[in-house]
Each structure stands twice: as C-alpha cells, then as structure tokens.
Write a protein that holds these residues in place. Structure first.
Motif, PDB file in Angstrom:
ATOM      1  N   GLU A 170      43.276  34.212  47.489  1.00 47.62           N
ATOM      2  CA  GLU A 170      44.320  33.818  47.756  1.00 47.62           C
ATOM      3  C   GLU A 170      45.537  34.052  46.689  1.00 47.62           C
ATOM      4  N   TYR A 171      45.023  34.002  45.556  1.00 46.66           N
ATOM      5  CA  TYR A 171      46.116  34.548  44.385  1.00 46.66           C
ATOM      6  C   TYR A 171      46.114  36.059  44.264  1.00 46.66           C
ATOM      7  N   GLU A 172      45.262  36.815  44.361  1.00 49.16           N
ATOM      8  CA  GLU A 172      45.200  38.326  44.321  1.00 49.16           C
ATOM      9  C   GLU A 172      45.854  38.696  45.599  1.00 49.16           C
ATOM     10  N   ASN A 196      56.338  34.722  29.611  1.00 51.33           N
ATOM     11  CA  ASN A 196      56.537  33.416  30.079  1.00 51.33           C
ATOM     12  C   ASN A 196      55.283  32.676  29.866  1.00 51.33           C
ATOM     13  N   LYS A 197      54.180  33.268  29.466  1.00 52.00           N
ATOM     14  CA  LYS A 197      52.827  32.812  29.575  1.00 52.00           C
ATOM     15  C   LYS A 197      52.575  32.505  28.032  1.00 52.00           C
ATOM     16  N   LYS A 198      51.864  31.271  27.815  1.00 52.51           N
ATOM     17  CA  LYS A 198      51.348  30.748  26.538  1.00 52.51           C
ATOM     18  C   LYS A 198      49.857  31.192  26.410  1.00 52.51           C
ATOM     19  N   ILE A 244      38.399  37.621  26.578  1.00 48.02           N
ATOM     20  CA  ILE A 244      37.669  38.251  27.461  1.00 48.02           C
ATOM     21  C   ILE A 244      36.344  37.644  27.654  1.00 48.02           C
ATOM     22  N   THR A 245      35.671  37.524  29.122  1.00 53.02           N
ATOM     23  CA  THR A 245      34.611  36.736  29.140  1.00 53.02           C
ATOM     24  C   THR A 245      33.406  37.458  29.711  1.00 53.02           C
ATOM     25  N   GLU A 246      32.113  37.077  30.084  1.00 54.17           N
ATOM     26  CA  GLU A 246      30.961  37.937  30.592  1.00 54.17           C
ATOM     27  C   GLU A 246      31.325  37.944  31.941  1.00 54.17           C
ATOM     28  N   GLY A 247      32.201  37.206  32.707  1.00 54.24           N
ATOM     29  CA  GLY A 247      32.791  37.411  34.044  1.00 54.24           C
ATOM     30  C   GLY A 247      33.450  38.788  34.266  1.00 54.24           C
ATOM     31  N   HIS A 248      34.416  39.012  33.179  1.00 56.58           N
ATOM     32  CA  HIS A 248      34.966  40.217  33.404  1.00 56.58           C
ATOM     33  C   HIS A 248      33.971  41.439  32.940  1.00 56.58           C
ATOM     34  N   VAL A 249      33.517  41.272  31.891  1.00 60.67           N
ATOM     35  CA  VAL A 249      32.368  42.205  31.796  1.00 60.67           C
ATOM     36  C   VAL A 249      31.439  42.742  32.867  1.00 60.67           C
ATOM     37  N   GLU A 250      31.280  41.598  33.599  1.00 61.96           N
ATOM     38  CA  GLU A 250      30.225  42.071  34.637  1.00 61.96           C
ATOM     39  C   GLU A 250      30.919  42.834  35.695  1.00 61.96           C
ATOM     40  N   ILE A 251      32.284  42.640  36.009  1.00 57.66           N
ATOM     41  CA  ILE A 251      33.205  43.476  36.978  1.00 57.66           C
ATOM     42  C   ILE A 251      33.297  44.719  36.430  1.00 57.66           C
ATOM     43  N   ILE A 252      33.695  44.706  35.010  1.00 56.09           N
ATOM     44  CA  ILE A 252      33.988  46.108  34.467  1.00 56.09           C
ATOM     45  C   ILE A 252      32.557  47.043  34.534  1.00 56.09           C
ATOM     46  N   LEU A 255      41.317  47.507  39.654  1.00 59.00           N
ATOM     47  CA  LEU A 255      40.425  46.827  39.880  1.00 59.00           C
ATOM     48  C   LEU A 255      40.483  45.261  39.371  1.00 59.00           C
ATOM     49  N   ARG A 256      40.061  44.439  40.566  1.00 54.05           N
ATOM     50  CA  ARG A 256      40.042  43.212  40.083  1.00 54.05           C
ATOM     51  C   ARG A 256      38.832  42.423  40.702  1.00 54.05           C
ATOM     52  N   GLY A 257      38.400  41.137  40.192  1.00 54.57           N
ATOM     53  CA  GLY A 257      37.354  40.460  40.362  1.00 54.57           C
ATOM     54  C   GLY A 257      37.451  39.371  41.326  1.00 54.57           C
ATOM     55  N   LEU A 258      36.637  38.869  42.049  1.00 54.68           N
ATOM     56  CA  LEU A 258      36.943  37.580  42.798  1.00 54.68           C
ATOM     57  C   LEU A 258      35.796  37.071  42.620  1.00 54.68           C
ATOM     58  N   ARG A 259      36.174  35.491  42.226  1.00 52.83           N
ATOM     59  CA  ARG A 259      34.929  34.622  42.043  1.00 52.83           C
ATOM     60  C   ARG A 259      34.943  33.676  43.341  1.00 52.83           C
ATOM     61  N   ALA A 260      35.909  33.391  44.025  1.00 54.00           N
ATOM     62  CA  ALA A 260      35.899  32.481  44.995  1.00 54.00           C
ATOM     63  C   ALA A 260      36.913  32.807  45.977  1.00 54.00           C
ATOM     64  N   LEU A 315      42.358  50.885  36.649  1.00 54.53           N
ATOM     65  CA  LEU A 315      42.879  50.035  35.651  1.00 54.53           C
ATOM     66  C   LEU A 315      42.390  48.679  35.918  1.00 54.53           C
ATOM     67  N   PHE A 316      41.959  47.909  34.814  1.00 50.90           N
ATOM     68  CA  PHE A 316      41.475  46.489  34.989  1.00 50.90           C
ATOM     69  C   PHE A 316      42.428  45.633  34.229  1.00 50.90           C
ATOM     70  N   PRO A 317      43.300  45.136  34.894  1.00 47.68           N
ATOM     71  CA  PRO A 317      44.281  44.446  33.924  1.00 47.68           C
ATOM     72  C   PRO A 317      44.216  42.862  34.020  1.00 47.68           C
ATOM     73  N   GLY A 318      44.537  42.345  33.181  1.00 44.19           N
ATOM     74  CA  GLY A 318      44.246  40.655  32.694  1.00 44.19           C
ATOM     75  C   GLY A 318      45.024  40.071  31.626  1.00 44.19           C
ATOM     76  N   SER A 319      44.752  38.862  31.041  1.00 43.25           N
ATOM     77  CA  SER A 319      45.138  38.257  30.068  1.00 43.25           C
ATOM     78  C   SER A 319      44.233  38.259  28.932  1.00 43.25           C
ATOM     79  N   PHE A 320      42.687  38.164  29.377  1.00 41.59           N
ATOM     80  CA  PHE A 320      41.851  38.352  28.535  1.00 41.59           C
ATOM     81  C   PHE A 320      42.038  37.366  27.222  1.00 41.59           C
ATOM     82  N   LEU A 362      33.361  41.504  44.443  1.00 47.67           N
ATOM     83  CA  LEU A 362      32.964  40.055  44.280  1.00 47.67           C
ATOM     84  C   LEU A 362      31.919  39.732  43.046  1.00 47.67           C
ATOM     85  N   SER A 363      32.323  38.617  42.320  1.00 47.97           N
ATOM     86  CA  SER A 363      31.498  38.448  41.170  1.00 47.97           C
ATOM     87  C   SER A 363      30.162  38.162  41.521  1.00 47.97           C
ATOM     88  N   LYS A 364      29.171  38.326  40.654  1.00 51.16           N
ATOM     89  CA  LYS A 364      27.766  37.823  41.031  1.00 51.16           C
ATOM     90  C   LYS A 364      27.668  36.216  40.852  1.00 51.16           C
TER      91      LYS A 364
HETATM   92  P1  ADP Z   1      45.119  36.933  34.865  1.00 54.30           P
HETATM   93  O1  ADP Z   1      45.813  36.237  33.938  1.00 54.30           O
HETATM   94  O2  ADP Z   1      45.534  38.362  35.541  1.00 54.30           O
HETATM   95  O3  ADP Z   1      44.388  35.904  36.045  1.00 54.30           O
HETATM   96  P2  ADP Z   1      42.340  37.199  33.766  1.00 54.30           P
HETATM   97  O4  ADP Z   1      42.165  37.870  32.309  1.00 54.30           O
HETATM   98  O5  ADP Z   1      41.948  35.847  33.854  1.00 54.30           O
HETATM   99  O6  ADP Z   1      43.711  37.674  33.949  1.00 54.30           O
HETATM  100  O7  ADP Z   1      41.500  37.755  35.015  1.00 54.30           O
HETATM  101  C1  ADP Z   1      41.530  39.320  34.985  1.00 54.30           C
HETATM  102  C2  ADP Z   1      40.678  39.624  36.259  1.00 54.30           C
HETATM  103  O8  ADP Z   1      39.451  39.142  36.210  1.00 54.30           O
HETATM  104  C3  ADP Z   1      40.987  38.812  37.765  1.00 54.30           C
HETATM  105  O9  ADP Z   1      40.938  39.758  38.763  1.00 54.30           O
HETATM  106  C4  ADP Z   1      40.321  37.939  37.731  1.00 54.30           C
HETATM  107  O10 ADP Z   1      39.806  37.275  39.223  1.00 54.30           O
HETATM  108  C5  ADP Z   1      38.801  38.631  36.971  1.00 54.30           C
HETATM  109  N1  ADP Z   1      38.034  37.645  36.686  1.00 54.30           N
HETATM  110  C6  ADP Z   1      38.095  36.479  35.627  1.00 54.30           C
HETATM  111  N2  ADP Z   1      37.046  36.025  35.572  1.00 54.30           N
HETATM  112  C7  ADP Z   1      35.939  36.335  36.306  1.00 54.30           C
HETATM  113  C8  ADP Z   1      34.621  36.229  36.845  1.00 54.30           C
HETATM  114  N3  ADP Z   1      34.027  35.114  36.117  1.00 54.30           N
HETATM  115  N4  ADP Z   1      33.991  36.982  37.644  1.00 54.30           N
HETATM  116  C9  ADP Z   1      34.603  37.877  37.997  1.00 54.30           C
HETATM  117  N5  ADP Z   1      36.088  38.081  38.001  1.00 54.30           N
HETATM  118  C10 ADP Z   1      36.550  37.481  37.143  1.00 54.30           C
END
Ligand code: ADP
Length: 160
Positions: free
Chosen positions: A96-98, A40-42, A13-21, A86-91, A5-10, A118-120
């Motif tokens: 710290e958040y995850e 609670n989120k806008k 959706i960005t190329e960052g998400h796509v790359e991890i997926i 599945l989650r992505g880490l940029r920094a 499961l790749f959860p998020g707000s999307f 780890l993101s590219k």
């Molecule tokens: P959330 O509201 O849960 O933070 P996001 O849609 O912002 O949802 O992110 C979903 C997941 O994608 C998170 O694990 C986030 O760290 C990861 N993510 C977001 N942008 C990038 C990126 N540029 N590279 C790698 N992972 C990313």
C-alpha cells in the motif's frame, strides 16, 4: 550490465534489508544501496553513521556500492544510468505504501522499472523502527542487524 538501485533511509540497515539485497544480487549484476536524504525526516543516526554502517556491512561484496543522494530517487537513478529500483515487501501494508510511490516514479520516468521482492518469513518482522526501539533500551540486536552494525554502535559508544 544490469544495475539496480536499492533506496531507503537505512536508519539503521537491518537483516531485512540485507536479505532483499542479497537475493537481488541473483537478479542484478550490481546493486547501488543508497540513502535518500529527506530534509523533513528525523533520523536516529547521522548520515555519516548510516553510511559507515552500510559500508562496513557490504565491504566484502564487490557487486554492492553504497551511496547517498538528495534528489528525487528517479533522478538519482537516471544520473547513475540505473533502470531498476529494488524494494522489499514485508506485508500488504508495505505494498500500500510502495504502490503510489512506484506509480509516481513510473510517471516521472517510464524507463525505470520497480522490482519488489517479498521478504522471507524469517525477516518479515524486522523494521528499522523496531531496531531503533531496541537500541534505545540497549536490547539484544543479534540477528536483527548485521554484525558490523552491532560492532559500530558499541565501538562508537552511540547512546540515544
Ligand atoms: P524507507 O524510509 O524508504 O521506508 P527503509 O530503509 O525503511 O526506507 O526501507 C527500504 C526498503 O527496504 C523498503 O522497500 C522496505 O520495504 C524494505 N524493507 C525494510 N525492512 C525490510 C524487511 N524486514 N524485509 C524486506 N524488506 C524490508
């Protein structure tokens, strides 16, 4: 079959998400990309728009399913019989958040494993927040979001 499961707000959706997926597809047989609804989120984009952008982005990838849920992420995973998140880490700030979220999820359901990639470096600077700022000022979104997202925003004439 190994499903993640790749959860998020999307939002959006960005190329960052796509790359991890896409890299996740080398590890898992299937990935459910799901929008978690947080009352609670806008958001900039409606749930309908965010779902449409996800669907268009992955329409040619049969191993990706898009969905949304309004419950705890671990409960949604269990309901769908999914054992990996599945989650992505940029920094370091992403870790710290995850980390506390992953600990709480593991406390709630020890059967679920959280896998972080780890993101590219090429996409580590991309965030939905930055993308929303660019959209607000009608800047250039090339290489920041998938092409279907650019087309969707133009086609629907979404103005913020
Ligand atoms: P959330 O509201 O849960 O933070 P996001 O849609 O912002 O949802 O992110 C979903 C997941 O994608 C998170 O694990 C986030 O760290 C990861 N993510 C977001 N942008 C990038 C990126 N540029 N590279 C790698 N992972 C990313």
């Amino acid at each position: 079959m190994k499903t993640a499961l790749f959860p998020g707000s999307f939002d959006p959706i960005t190329e960052g998400h796509v790359e991890i997926i896409e890299r996740g597809l080398a590890i898992f047989d299937k990935i459910v990309v799901a929008i978690g609804i947080n009352a609670n989120k806008k958001y900039m984009f409606s749930l309908e728009d965010r779902m449409a952008m996800l669907t268009r982005t992955f329409e040619k990838e049969p191993r990706i399913e898009v969905a949304f849920y309004q419950s705890l992420t671990v409960d949604f995973a269990k309901e769908r019989n999914i054992s990996f998140i599945l989650r992505g880490l940029r920094a370091p700030s992403d870790l710290e958040y995850e980390q506390p979220i992953a600990y709480v999820n593991q406390h709630l359901n020890p059967a679920i494993e959280v896998v972080c990639l780890l993101s590219k470096p090429e996409t580590a600077h991309i965030s939905s927040t930055v993308v929303r700022e660019i959209i607000r000022y009608q800047g250039n979104l090339q290489k920041l979001v998938p092409q279907p997202v650019i087309e969707y925003i133009l086609q629907k004439n979404l103005v913020f």
